[in-house]
Design a protein around this motif. Sequence first.
Motif, short mmCIF file in Angstrom:
data_model
loop_
_atom_site.label_atom_id
_atom_site.label_comp_id
_atom_site.label_asym_id
_atom_site.label_seq_id
_atom_site.Cartn_x
_atom_site.Cartn_y
_atom_site.Cartn_z
N HIS A 158 34.43 76.22 -51.89
CA HIS A 158 34.90 77.42 -51.05
C HIS A 158 34.21 77.35 -49.97
O HIS A 158 33.06 77.36 -49.88
N TRP A 159 34.84 77.42 -48.63
CA TRP A 159 34.31 77.55 -47.45
C TRP A 159 34.49 78.62 -46.70
O TRP A 159 35.38 79.23 -46.69
N ALA A 160 33.24 78.86 -45.65
CA ALA A 160 33.44 79.69 -44.69
C ALA A 160 33.51 79.15 -43.40
O ALA A 160 32.84 78.02 -43.27
N ILE A 161 34.08 79.44 -42.28
CA ILE A 161 34.11 78.84 -41.08
C ILE A 161 33.31 79.86 -40.19
O ILE A 161 33.95 81.03 -40.29
N SER A 194 41.47 76.41 -52.98
CA SER A 194 40.33 76.28 -52.24
C SER A 194 40.26 77.30 -51.07
O SER A 194 41.18 77.46 -50.41
N LEU A 195 39.25 78.11 -51.08
CA LEU A 195 39.16 79.13 -50.25
C LEU A 195 38.64 78.80 -48.85
O LEU A 195 37.53 77.95 -48.99
N ILE A 196 39.10 79.16 -47.66
CA ILE A 196 38.59 79.15 -46.38
C ILE A 196 38.55 80.15 -45.74
O ILE A 196 39.80 80.90 -45.33
N LEU A 197 37.57 80.79 -45.85
CA LEU A 197 37.41 82.11 -45.30
C LEU A 197 36.73 82.04 -43.70
O LEU A 197 35.81 81.51 -43.46
N VAL A 198 37.59 82.58 -42.70
CA VAL A 198 37.07 82.47 -41.34
C VAL A 198 36.50 83.78 -40.87
O VAL A 198 37.42 84.86 -41.01
N GLU A 208 30.29 83.38 -53.88
CA GLU A 208 30.89 82.53 -54.30
C GLU A 208 31.43 81.50 -53.14
O GLU A 208 32.09 80.38 -53.68
N ILE A 209 31.37 81.82 -52.06
CA ILE A 209 31.46 80.70 -51.01
C ILE A 209 30.37 79.89 -50.87
O ILE A 209 29.18 80.25 -50.88
N SER A 210 30.74 78.38 -51.44
CA SER A 210 29.84 77.52 -51.69
C SER A 210 29.19 76.82 -50.27
O SER A 210 28.09 76.11 -50.35
N HIS A 211 30.12 76.83 -49.41
CA HIS A 211 29.81 75.62 -48.10
C HIS A 211 30.23 76.48 -46.73
O HIS A 211 31.18 77.35 -46.95
N VAL A 212 29.71 76.25 -45.80
CA VAL A 212 29.88 76.73 -44.56
C VAL A 212 29.80 75.86 -43.35
O VAL A 212 29.08 74.61 -43.32
N LEU A 213 30.80 75.96 -42.55
CA LEU A 213 31.17 75.21 -41.19
C LEU A 213 30.73 75.99 -40.25
O LEU A 213 31.35 76.97 -39.92
N ILE A 214 29.93 75.63 -39.26
CA ILE A 214 29.64 76.44 -38.19
C ILE A 214 29.83 75.88 -36.94
O ILE A 214 29.50 74.54 -36.60
N LEU A 215 30.64 76.49 -36.21
CA LEU A 215 31.12 75.94 -34.97
C LEU A 215 30.69 76.49 -33.43
O LEU A 215 30.29 77.70 -33.52
N LYS A 216 30.39 75.86 -32.40
CA LYS A 216 30.05 76.19 -31.10
C LYS A 216 30.94 75.47 -30.29
O LYS A 216 30.78 74.07 -30.33
N VAL A 237 28.13 72.66 -35.29
CA VAL A 237 26.79 72.67 -35.29
C VAL A 237 26.14 72.31 -36.75
O VAL A 237 25.04 71.58 -36.68
N ALA A 238 26.87 72.60 -37.81
CA ALA A 238 26.43 72.20 -39.02
C ALA A 238 27.37 72.29 -39.91
O ALA A 238 28.43 73.19 -39.96
N ALA A 239 27.42 71.70 -41.25
CA ALA A 239 28.34 71.66 -42.34
C ALA A 239 27.64 71.14 -43.49
O ALA A 239 27.50 70.04 -43.40
N GLY A 240 27.94 71.98 -44.62
CA GLY A 240 27.54 71.61 -45.84
C GLY A 240 27.25 72.76 -46.54
O GLY A 240 27.68 73.74 -46.45
N PRO A 241 26.54 72.55 -47.65
CA PRO A 241 26.15 73.64 -48.58
C PRO A 241 25.51 74.86 -47.93
O PRO A 241 24.80 74.63 -47.06
N LYS A 242 25.96 75.98 -48.42
CA LYS A 242 25.67 77.25 -47.88
C LYS A 242 24.06 77.41 -47.68
O LYS A 242 23.59 78.02 -46.63
N LYS A 243 23.25 76.97 -48.66
CA LYS A 243 21.82 77.13 -48.76
C LYS A 243 21.22 76.45 -47.78
O LYS A 243 20.05 76.81 -47.34
#
Length: 290
Positions: A55-58, A219-223, A233-241, A246-252
């Motif tokens: 599950h990802w966050a953007i 599969s959740l994509i939270l923007v 429960e969001i396991s991964h993050v995509l960070i944009l600029k 900027v970065a993409a992968g496991p949240k931790k």
Amino acid sequence: MTKSAKPAKPAKSTNRSPLPSPDLQPVLDITGLALNRDGNRILRGIDWRIQPGEHWAILGANGSGKTSLLSTLTGYQTPTRGILRVLGQQYGRSNWMNLRTRIGIVSSAVRQQIPDYEDALITVLGGKYGMIDYWGTIKRADRAEALSILERTDAGHLAKRPWEVLSQGERQRILIGRALMAHPEILILDEPCAGLDPVAREHFLGFISRLAQEKQAPSLILVTHHVEEIVEEISHVLILKSGSVVAAGPKKQVLNSANLSEAFGAPVTLSRSGGRAMLKLTRPSARKVF
């Protein structure tokens, strides 16, 4: 210009879903995705992959490319170049209209189209057929399933209430129910907490947490703009600029002060409490935000 980050090294899953088998097909696989419009570079070489069980966050500031990225992966904007595969189907080689039925989306654009008189049950039921203001004969099986989904989204008591009297939080749960009625394999939540007061937001995020824990959850994509909305429960993050990763992968690994300071163009400090993140401006910034 910010360079696209290389995918982070695999790490242990941070959500409660089992680690995906290496033999399983990615839910989403984007390579070198670019989008140009009217001479402007909106997306710049995006690389992004979602595996089953993730599950990802953007995350990113206004103008970072979040909305444009969503528009390309749902087929509403045509990428300038790059490879885009969703659920095993490649853009330009598949029927994207049919593929959209496998992607649920909860956004302000949908919310604004629901008529005031439509009750929650009909709003949810119409999701099966991609219809707003459903006018067909209601099948018994569809009615039963819609009622079941309303219960699943903590909204069973709202079945007969018209849209105009529902609160913002209730409307968001109804829209998620509408999306789930089509049994999507991907569920996009586009800034779902916008307009919610703090208490309603926490109740809604609790619901998102429970949904993510379900065995057959899409599969959740939270923007979002807000790190505090990224539930455990969001396991991964995509960070944009500025249209770049900027970065993409496991949240931790990727959700840290350095990456967020770069993304938001200001020195910020990230802290965590109870599985949730919080962001604080380290010192006054010269960046114009209004």
